[in-house]
Design a protein around this motif. Sequence first.
Motif, mmCIF file in Angstrom:
data_model
loop_
_atom_site.group_PDB
_atom_site.id
_atom_site.type_symbol
_atom_site.label_atom_id
_atom_site.label_comp_id
_atom_site.label_asym_id
_atom_site.label_seq_id
_atom_site.Cartn_x
_atom_site.Cartn_y
_atom_site.Cartn_z
ATOM 1 N N GLY A 1 15.121 20.662 -27.915
ATOM 2 C CA GLY A 1 14.656 19.905 -26.763
ATOM 3 C C GLY A 1 14.467 18.418 -26.946
ATOM 4 N N ARG A 2 14.454 17.926 -28.187
ATOM 5 C CA ARG A 2 14.237 16.491 -28.363
ATOM 6 C C ARG A 2 15.550 15.744 -28.131
ATOM 7 N N ILE A 3 15.500 14.670 -27.359
ATOM 8 C CA ILE A 3 16.654 13.807 -27.135
ATOM 9 C C ILE A 3 16.230 12.368 -27.388
ATOM 10 N N ALA A 4 17.166 11.568 -27.901
ATOM 11 C CA ALA A 4 16.867 10.167 -28.205
ATOM 12 C C ALA A 4 18.162 9.400 -28.345
ATOM 13 N N PHE A 5 18.124 8.139 -27.941
ATOM 14 C CA PHE A 5 19.273 7.259 -28.155
ATOM 15 C C PHE A 5 19.191 6.653 -29.548
ATOM 16 N N GLY A 6 20.317 6.704 -30.260
ATOM 17 C CA GLY A 6 20.383 6.120 -31.584
ATOM 18 C C GLY A 6 20.739 4.654 -31.536
ATOM 19 N N PRO A 7 20.724 3.990 -32.692
ATOM 20 C CA PRO A 7 21.078 2.569 -32.751
ATOM 21 C C PRO A 7 22.504 2.285 -32.282
ATOM 22 N N ASP A 8 23.360 3.308 -32.295
ATOM 23 C CA ASP A 8 24.751 3.142 -31.858
ATOM 24 C C ASP A 8 24.922 3.319 -30.351
ATOM 25 N N VAL B 1 16.689 13.790 -19.107
ATOM 26 C CA VAL B 1 15.721 14.857 -19.359
ATOM 27 C C VAL B 1 16.459 16.094 -19.863
ATOM 28 N N TYR B 2 15.822 16.795 -20.786
ATOM 29 C CA TYR B 2 16.321 18.058 -21.343
ATOM 30 C C TYR B 2 15.414 19.152 -20.807
ATOM 31 N N TYR B 3 16.011 20.187 -20.212
ATOM 32 C CA TYR B 3 15.183 21.236 -19.629
ATOM 33 C C TYR B 3 15.871 22.590 -19.718
ATOM 34 N N THR B 4 15.044 23.626 -19.640
ATOM 35 C CA THR B 4 15.512 25.004 -19.615
ATOM 36 C C THR B 4 15.795 25.393 -18.176
ATOM 37 N N ALA B 5 17.036 25.772 -17.900
ATOM 38 C CA ALA B 5 17.446 26.188 -16.558
ATOM 39 C C ALA B 5 17.547 27.706 -16.500
ATOM 40 N N ASP B 6 18.169 28.228 -15.439
ATOM 41 C CA ASP B 6 18.275 29.678 -15.274
ATOM 42 C C ASP B 6 19.006 30.349 -16.433
ATOM 43 N N ASP B 7 20.110 29.717 -16.874
ATOM 44 C CA ASP B 7 20.985 30.384 -17.841
ATOM 45 C C ASP B 7 21.146 29.654 -19.161
ATOM 46 N N ASP B 8 20.614 28.448 -19.286
ATOM 47 C CA ASP B 8 20.855 27.650 -20.482
ATOM 48 C C ASP B 8 19.845 26.522 -20.565
ATOM 49 N N ASN B 9 19.914 25.750 -21.631
ATOM 50 C CA ASN B 9 19.247 24.455 -21.708
ATOM 51 C C ASN B 9 20.282 23.394 -21.377
ATOM 52 N N ARG B 10 19.852 22.344 -20.664
ATOM 53 C CA ARG B 10 20.813 21.344 -20.234
ATOM 54 C C ARG B 10 20.169 19.969 -20.140
ATOM 55 N N ILE C 1 12.691 13.698 -23.156
ATOM 56 C CA ILE C 1 13.047 12.627 -22.233
ATOM 57 C C ILE C 1 13.498 11.425 -23.051
ATOM 58 N N ALA C 2 14.485 10.714 -22.535
ATOM 59 C CA ALA C 2 14.994 9.522 -23.216
ATOM 60 C C ALA C 2 15.385 8.506 -22.156
ATOM 61 N N VAL C 3 15.223 7.233 -22.493
ATOM 62 C CA VAL C 3 15.619 6.136 -21.615
ATOM 63 C C VAL C 3 16.784 5.412 -22.264
ATOM 64 N N ALA C 4 17.867 5.212 -21.502
ATOM 65 C CA ALA C 4 19.018 4.483 -22.024
ATOM 66 C C ALA C 4 18.590 3.088 -22.464
ATOM 67 N N PRO C 5 19.238 2.531 -23.482
ATOM 68 C CA PRO C 5 18.806 1.224 -24.013
ATOM 69 C C PRO C 5 18.665 0.136 -22.962
ATOM 70 N N ALA C 6 19.531 0.130 -21.964
ATOM 71 C CA ALA C 6 19.437 -0.895 -20.917
ATOM 72 C C ALA C 6 18.384 -0.560 -19.873
#
Length: 354
Positions: free
Chosen positions: A154-161, A117-126, A106-111
């Motif tokens: 599965g890890r997602i994160a907003f970078g400094p950019d 959210v990153y999750y496993t669906a029926d046919d892929d991760n999305r 899970i990640a929150v946009a800077p603003a």
Amino acid sequence: MSRARIALTVVTVVVLVAAALGGVGAWRGWFSEPSVEAAPDVQPAGVSDVVTDLRAPWGLAFRPDGSALVTERDTARVLSVRGDTAREVTVVSEARPSGEGGLLGIAVAPAGDWVYVYYTADDDNRIARFRPDQPDARTVVFSGIPKAGNHNGGRIAFGPDGMLYVGTGDAGDRDAAQDRASLGGKILRLTPEGAPAPGNPFGATPVYTYGHRNVQGLAWDGGGAMFASEFGQNTYDELNRIEPGRNYGWPEAEGNSDDPAFTNPIATWRTADASPSGIAVGPDGLVWMACLRGERLYTIKTDGSGAEALLRGEHGRLRHVAAAPDGSMWVLTSNHDGRGDPAPGDDRILRLTL
């Protein structure tokens, strides 16, 4: 049999067994030591529970108002944590928990205006996103990441950019990690809308780095340097400094390699001592790394030196660590993930004061 022939036979058996366990990259570990061996134990100033009675929490992200959002892998719930209370925000019903898959990062946009959210669906991760005030109105912004029973990243994160970085796994297809046309075994860099970010090293593709087995943690220091933790196979877990366009070696290398085509990790651990998941850079400027099989936290300098261990064996498997707005570090336990030994009150979020 001569001594020379005995020695040759022993070496041959070792190489064959090690190769069966992990290939060329793995057998190097039989003849060399990891760069982090006996990290001394240290104690944080304080450890306390934030909330208890969670079920396999996986991701954690703080909102601008100081509250935290937490995902549970197997229930597919998103929880909001404020003070010592956790409440359900939504259930990502599109998620299909199984094995190591489910509701993951899970990640929150800077603003603070979007939650991802990153999750496993029926046919892929999305990856999907939603407004904080409309958690059930989710829109998929990126799909097609390979899924399997394990190695889902599965890890997602907003970078400094301001771009969204995504750690993926090879989903059991080792060769995918070296294939830049595949999304497996990569770190991806996306715009907030889910498009390949401008300035990516390989043109109009989301691939930022490749040659990864299963990226589990992403973090940046105050100078903007990026770090990622990665599960090894049988010999070496890794902490890597991430630079665009680099090849981190899997499956040809596990740990350090003498091949100049591959970028070596800044630190490695034996898998029994680590099996790392989430990482963070704390207010002390150190990289903090949560470990599952190793059941401890490591802190380490950004050059890979000076490792120390915290909470060794005290709270079971540790899934993630994050720097809280008040200067403390929050840690997710993972004892209900099917591989742990839950204690009463597990799983929990721990608060460590430095």
